[in-house]
Design a protein around this motif. Structure first.
Motif, PDB file in Angstrom:
ATOM      1  N   VAL A  79      26.790 -20.359 -32.936  1.00  8.76           N
ATOM      2  CA  VAL A  79      26.636 -19.473 -34.084  1.00  8.76           C
ATOM      3  C   VAL A  79      26.956 -18.059 -33.642  1.00  8.76           C
ATOM      4  CG1 VAL A  79      25.046 -18.615 -35.848  1.00  8.76           C
ATOM      5  CG2 VAL A  79      24.853 -20.982 -35.042  1.00  8.76           C
ATOM      6  N   ALA A  80      27.933 -17.430 -34.318  1.00 15.66           N
ATOM      7  CA  ALA A  80      28.324 -16.061 -33.975  1.00 15.66           C
ATOM      8  C   ALA A  80      27.159 -15.111 -34.216  1.00 15.66           C
ATOM      9  CB  ALA A  80      29.529 -15.646 -34.813  1.00 15.66           C
ATOM     10  N   LYS A  81      27.039 -14.114 -33.361  1.00 17.71           N
ATOM     11  CA  LYS A  81      25.946 -13.144 -33.481  1.00 17.71           C
ATOM     12  C   LYS A  81      25.982 -12.403 -34.818  1.00 17.71           C
ATOM     13  CE  LYS A  81      25.720 -12.315 -28.527  1.00 17.71           C
ATOM     14  NZ  LYS A  81      24.593 -12.888 -27.970  1.00 17.71           N
ATOM     15  N   SER A  82      27.149 -12.299 -35.439  1.00 20.86           N
ATOM     16  CA  SER A  82      27.279 -11.594 -36.713  1.00 20.86           C
ATOM     17  C   SER A  82      26.878 -12.448 -37.914  1.00 20.86           C
ATOM     18  CB  SER A  82      28.719 -11.124 -36.893  1.00 20.86           C
ATOM     19  OG  SER A  82      29.602 -12.241 -36.903  1.00 20.86           O
ATOM     20  N   SER A  83      26.538 -13.725 -37.697  1.00 20.14           N
ATOM     21  CA  SER A  83      26.188 -14.636 -38.791  1.00 20.14           C
ATOM     22  C   SER A  83      24.811 -14.322 -39.356  1.00 20.14           C
ATOM     23  CB  SER A  83      26.189 -16.085 -38.293  1.00 20.14           C
ATOM     24  OG  SER A  83      27.456 -16.441 -37.796  1.00 20.14           O
ATOM     25  N   LEU A  84      24.668 -14.516 -40.656  1.00 21.41           N
ATOM     26  CA  LEU A  84      23.378 -14.430 -41.334  1.00 21.41           C
ATOM     27  C   LEU A  84      23.029 -15.840 -41.799  1.00 21.41           C
ATOM     28  CD1 LEU A  84      23.998 -11.218 -43.465  1.00 21.41           C
ATOM     29  CD2 LEU A  84      22.821 -11.409 -41.260  1.00 21.41           C
ATOM     30  N   ILE A  85      21.919 -16.395 -41.281  1.00 15.02           N
ATOM     31  CA  ILE A  85      21.570 -17.790 -41.524  1.00 15.02           C
ATOM     32  C   ILE A  85      20.217 -17.874 -42.231  1.00 15.02           C
ATOM     33  CG2 ILE A  85      21.198 -20.048 -40.453  1.00 15.02           C
ATOM     34  CD1 ILE A  85      23.978 -18.936 -39.858  1.00 15.02           C
ATOM     35  N   GLY A  86      20.133 -18.699 -43.278  1.00  8.36           N
ATOM     36  CA  GLY A  86      18.857 -18.986 -43.919  1.00  8.36           C
ATOM     37  C   GLY A  86      18.804 -18.479 -45.335  1.00  8.36           C
ATOM     38  N   PRO A  87      17.731 -18.829 -45.982  1.00 10.63           N
ATOM     39  CA  PRO A  87      16.642 -19.717 -45.570  1.00 10.63           C
ATOM     40  C   PRO A  87      17.005 -21.181 -45.802  1.00 10.63           C
ATOM     41  CG  PRO A  87      16.153 -18.859 -47.736  1.00 10.63           C
ATOM     42  CD  PRO A  87      17.454 -18.210 -47.291  1.00 10.63           C
ATOM     43  N   ASN A  88      16.197 -22.078 -45.223  1.00 11.96           N
ATOM     44  CA  ASN A  88      16.287 -23.513 -45.436  1.00 11.96           C
ATOM     45  C   ASN A  88      17.637 -24.087 -45.031  1.00 11.96           C
ATOM     46  OD1 ASN A  88      13.692 -23.298 -46.584  1.00 11.96           O
ATOM     47  ND2 ASN A  88      14.601 -22.785 -48.555  1.00 11.96           N
ATOM     48  N   VAL A  89      17.982 -23.912 -43.750  1.00 12.23           N
ATOM     49  CA  VAL A  89      19.286 -24.328 -43.247  1.00 12.23           C
ATOM     50  C   VAL A  89      19.106 -25.213 -42.013  1.00 12.23           C
ATOM     51  CG1 VAL A  89      21.433 -23.501 -42.210  1.00 12.23           C
ATOM     52  CG2 VAL A  89      20.414 -22.245 -44.086  1.00 12.23           C
ATOM     53  N   VAL A  90      19.909 -26.269 -41.940  1.00 12.60           N
ATOM     54  CA  VAL A  90      19.998 -27.089 -40.735  1.00 12.60           C
ATOM     55  C   VAL A  90      21.447 -27.033 -40.277  1.00 12.60           C
ATOM     56  CG1 VAL A  90      19.838 -29.405 -39.762  1.00 12.60           C
ATOM     57  CG2 VAL A  90      18.168 -28.644 -41.460  1.00 12.60           C
ATOM     58  N   ILE A  91      21.650 -26.624 -39.024  1.00  8.57           N
ATOM     59  CA  ILE A  91      22.990 -26.570 -38.433  1.00  8.57           C
ATOM     60  C   ILE A  91      23.029 -27.651 -37.358  1.00  8.57           C
ATOM     61  CG2 ILE A  91      24.641 -25.164 -37.166  1.00  8.57           C
ATOM     62  CD1 ILE A  91      23.362 -22.723 -38.517  1.00  8.57           C
ATOM     63  N   GLY A  92      23.894 -28.638 -37.547  1.00  2.00           N
ATOM     64  CA  GLY A  92      23.923 -29.829 -36.709  1.00  2.00           C
ATOM     65  C   GLY A  92      24.689 -29.681 -35.420  1.00  2.00           C
ATOM     66  N   PRO A  93      24.835 -30.807 -34.700  1.00  2.00           N
ATOM     67  CA  PRO A  93      25.490 -30.822 -33.403  1.00  2.00           C
ATOM     68  C   PRO A  93      26.948 -30.379 -33.484  1.00  2.00           C
ATOM     69  CG  PRO A  93      24.393 -32.921 -33.827  1.00  2.00           C
ATOM     70  CD  PRO A  93      24.320 -32.126 -35.082  1.00  2.00           C
ATOM     71  N   ASN A  94      27.349 -29.571 -32.498  1.00  2.35           N
ATOM     72  CA  ASN A  94      28.744 -29.137 -32.309  1.00  2.35           C
ATOM     73  C   ASN A  94      29.323 -28.325 -33.459  1.00  2.35           C
ATOM     74  OD1 ASN A  94      28.879 -30.512 -29.751  1.00  2.35           O
ATOM     75  ND2 ASN A  94      28.999 -32.397 -30.916  1.00  2.35           N
ATOM     76  N   VAL A  95      28.486 -27.806 -34.333  1.00  2.00           N
ATOM     77  CA  VAL A  95      28.956 -26.970 -35.437  1.00  2.00           C
ATOM     78  C   VAL A  95      29.290 -25.583 -34.902  1.00  2.00           C
ATOM     79  CG1 VAL A  95      28.244 -25.840 -37.586  1.00  2.00           C
ATOM     80  CG2 VAL A  95      27.653 -28.230 -37.173  1.00  2.00           C
ATOM     81  N   GLN A  96      30.349 -24.994 -35.419  1.00  2.20           N
ATOM     82  CA  GLN A  96      30.710 -23.619 -35.058  1.00  2.20           C
ATOM     83  C   GLN A  96      30.671 -22.764 -36.309  1.00  2.20           C
ATOM     84  OE1 GLN A  96      34.515 -23.592 -33.101  1.00  2.20           O
ATOM     85  NE2 GLN A  96      33.807 -24.835 -31.404  1.00  2.20           N
ATOM     86  N   ILE A  97      29.908 -21.666 -36.226  1.00  2.12           N
ATOM     87  CA  ILE A  97      29.802 -20.741 -37.354  1.00  2.12           C
ATOM     88  C   ILE A  97      30.156 -19.356 -36.853  1.00  2.12           C
ATOM     89  CG2 ILE A  97      28.235 -19.693 -39.016  1.00  2.12           C
ATOM     90  CD1 ILE A  97      26.689 -22.288 -39.070  1.00  2.12           C
TER      91      ILE A  97
END
Length: 97
Positions: A79-97
């Protein structure tokens, strides 16, 4: 058994299985929810994430400027440091954001 077309499991498949004696039950001790529709899946995910967050589960990420609410990120996800994640999120194996 399920044709490659829109099919009602409850009205078509389950009755056929019951007639054939191939429909069984399994007692559950936890929470169960029908998540056959996208909005129900998202609601179920929210309920699950909030439940494990309330239990202080280690899978829930710590809150920060980029993570809000109940969020689970797999160890192999990038997950890139610039990403904004949430609420209620599941990020699975080997995902790139």
């Amino acid at each position: 058994r399920v044709p490659m077309q829109p099919t009602s499991i409850e009205r078509v498949i389950f009755p056929a299985m019951a007639r054939e004696g191939k429909l069984y039950d399994l007692p559950l001790t936890g929470y169960w929810m029908d998540v056959g529709k996208p909005q129900d899946f998202l609601s179920g995910q929210r309920i699950f994430l909030n439940a494990i967050a309330a239990q202080k589960d280690d899978r829930i990420q710590k809150q920060s400027n980029s993570i809000t609410g109940a969020v689970v990120i797999h160890d192999t996800a990038q997950v890139a440091k610039s990403s904004l994640i949430g609420p209620n999120v599941v990020i699975g194996p080997n995902v790139q954001i």
